[in-house]
Motif scaffolding. Structure first.
Motif, short mmCIF file in Angstrom:
data_model
loop_
_atom_site.label_atom_id
_atom_site.label_comp_id
_atom_site.label_asym_id
_atom_site.label_seq_id
_atom_site.Cartn_x
_atom_site.Cartn_y
_atom_site.Cartn_z
N GLY A 188 -53.43 58.08 -61.21
CA GLY A 188 -54.66 58.85 -61.38
C GLY A 188 -55.70 58.53 -60.32
N LYS A 189 -56.65 59.44 -60.15
CA LYS A 189 -57.66 59.31 -59.11
C LYS A 189 -58.58 58.12 -59.34
CE LYS A 189 -57.75 64.25 -57.99
NZ LYS A 189 -58.60 65.47 -57.90
N ALA A 190 -58.77 57.69 -60.58
CA ALA A 190 -59.69 56.59 -60.87
C ALA A 190 -59.10 55.22 -60.54
CB ALA A 190 -60.11 56.62 -62.34
N PHE A 191 -57.77 55.18 -60.33
CA PHE A 191 -57.13 53.89 -60.10
C PHE A 191 -57.46 53.34 -58.72
CE2 PHE A 191 -53.54 51.45 -58.40
CZ PHE A 191 -53.46 50.45 -59.35
N LYS A 192 -57.71 52.03 -58.65
CA LYS A 192 -57.96 51.36 -57.38
C LYS A 192 -57.06 50.14 -57.27
CE LYS A 192 -62.81 52.72 -56.77
NZ LYS A 192 -64.20 52.23 -56.58
N ARG A 193 -56.28 50.11 -56.22
CA ARG A 193 -55.41 48.96 -55.99
C ARG A 193 -56.26 47.74 -55.67
NH1 ARG A 193 -52.34 45.73 -57.17
NH2 ARG A 193 -50.72 44.84 -55.86
N GLY A 194 -56.01 46.66 -56.38
CA GLY A 194 -56.77 45.44 -56.17
C GLY A 194 -57.83 45.20 -57.23
N SER A 195 -58.06 46.21 -58.09
CA SER A 195 -59.02 46.01 -59.17
C SER A 195 -58.47 45.02 -60.19
CB SER A 195 -59.33 47.34 -59.86
OG SER A 195 -59.94 48.25 -58.95
N SER B 179 -52.52 43.84 -62.63
CA SER B 179 -51.94 42.54 -62.99
C SER B 179 -50.44 42.65 -63.23
CB SER B 179 -52.63 41.99 -64.25
OG SER B 179 -53.98 41.71 -64.00
N ALA B 180 -50.02 43.73 -63.88
CA ALA B 180 -48.59 43.92 -64.14
C ALA B 180 -47.82 44.11 -62.83
CB ALA B 180 -48.39 45.14 -65.05
N MET B 181 -48.39 44.87 -61.91
CA MET B 181 -47.72 45.07 -60.62
C MET B 181 -47.68 43.77 -59.82
SD MET B 181 -48.68 48.88 -59.24
CE MET B 181 -50.45 48.59 -59.14
N ASN B 182 -48.78 43.02 -59.83
CA ASN B 182 -48.80 41.75 -59.10
C ASN B 182 -47.75 40.78 -59.64
OD1 ASN B 182 -50.89 42.64 -57.46
ND2 ASN B 182 -52.49 41.73 -58.73
N LEU C 24 -53.87 41.90 -74.13
CA LEU C 24 -52.50 42.31 -74.04
C LEU C 24 -51.59 41.15 -73.63
CD1 LEU C 24 -52.64 45.84 -72.40
CD2 LEU C 24 -52.21 45.28 -74.76
N VAL C 25 -52.07 40.32 -72.71
CA VAL C 25 -51.26 39.19 -72.27
C VAL C 25 -50.97 38.24 -73.42
CG1 VAL C 25 -51.29 37.13 -70.82
CG2 VAL C 25 -51.98 39.33 -69.87
#
Length: 264
Positions: A166-173, A179-182, A261-262
């Motif tokens: 989505g447009k609101a997503f920012k990589r690195g936020s 966190s899941a991707m990292n 969630l964690v």
């Protein structure tokens, strides 16, 4: 051939007996001590997520002998370290000299191939997730020049994450999706570093990444095409639509959500 990825999420004592990983921990229901064994030859990675677990030095040595990558995690459950076997290849110095002697044109062509495949895999990820933007990414992949002179990787990333999350997503936020991707990226990075060491490569000598402070420059280069695999798992396993609202909130709210969630 090793194929099992062992994750220790509860307090346990890990040792070695007869070339097998021995895990002793309390049963969650009865509270009694239970023992589990796994042949070391079947294990590819060992992830120690619980910080109260105990591991013997004898086991660490045997894990290195069997070329098993061992990951440790920080207090946020993210991998922060990896134990890699040492001196696995018979011609390590020869391969290291080959790395150091690589000419710049070859390095640029290799990086071109890496970036092109990464963008193609990003396009495949969008298609598998039912998102638009696949054709645009494939067009960018065809425009990748030697050394990625036109920065197609950066352009593709902006387009890719917008269509995927989505447009609101920012990589690195600081949010749960990032966190899941990292988490996934860290595991892939360790696996690539493990494979490089197994074939005699020096992970610190990279192609595009060349920081003096990074011992895994080459691993960071070669893991790029595999990042979309992690992205696909995150996008397909998480309810991204329900998390989209949280992504737009303040950092403190996102932290609270992620920590909740964690803990589950």
């Amino acid at each position: 051939m090793s194929h099992r990825h062992v994750m220790v999420t509860r307090s346990a004592k890990l040792s070695c007996r007869n070339s097998q990983l021995v895990i002793r921990q309390e049963d969650e229901i009865t509270g009694e001590m239970c023992e589990y064994t796994i042949p070391l030859e079947d294990i590819r990675t060992l992830l120690l997520e619980d910080r109260q677990s105990i591991i013997t030095s004898a086991l660490l040595a045997r894990l290195a002998e069997f070329r098993i990558a061992v990951f440790t995690c920080d207090d946020k459950h993210l991998p922060n370290g990896v134990l890699l076997p040492y001196g696995q290849h018979s011609r390590g110095p020869k391969i290291m000299r080959s790395q150091l002697d690589m000419k710049r044109p070859l390095v640029k062509r290799l990086w071109q191939a890496i970036v092109r495949r990464k963008i193609e895999n990003q396009a495949a990820c969008l298609a598998l997730c039912g998102c638009s933007g696949e054709e645009g990414l494939l067009a960018l992949a065809n425009r990748v020049a030697s050394g990625d002179k036109g920065s197609m990787e950066s352009l593709a990333a902006r387009m890719y994450f917008k269509h995927l999350f989505g447009k609101a997503f920012k990589r690195g936020s600081d949010d749960f999706i990032n966190s899941a991707m990292n988490y996934g990226y860290a595991l892939v990075r360790g696996q690539v570093a493990r494979s490089l060491c197994a074939f005699g490569f020096q992970p610190s000598i990279g192609l595009q990444h060349h920081s003096e402070l990074n011992n895994f420059n080459l691993a960071d280069d070669l893991m790029e095409p595999y990042r979309p695999i992690v992205d696909y798992v995150v996008a397909s396993e998480l309810d991204v639509d329900s998390l989209a609202f949280e992504v737009t909130q303040t950092t403190s709210n996102a932290d609270s959500y992620a920590n909740g969630l964690v803990g589950k």
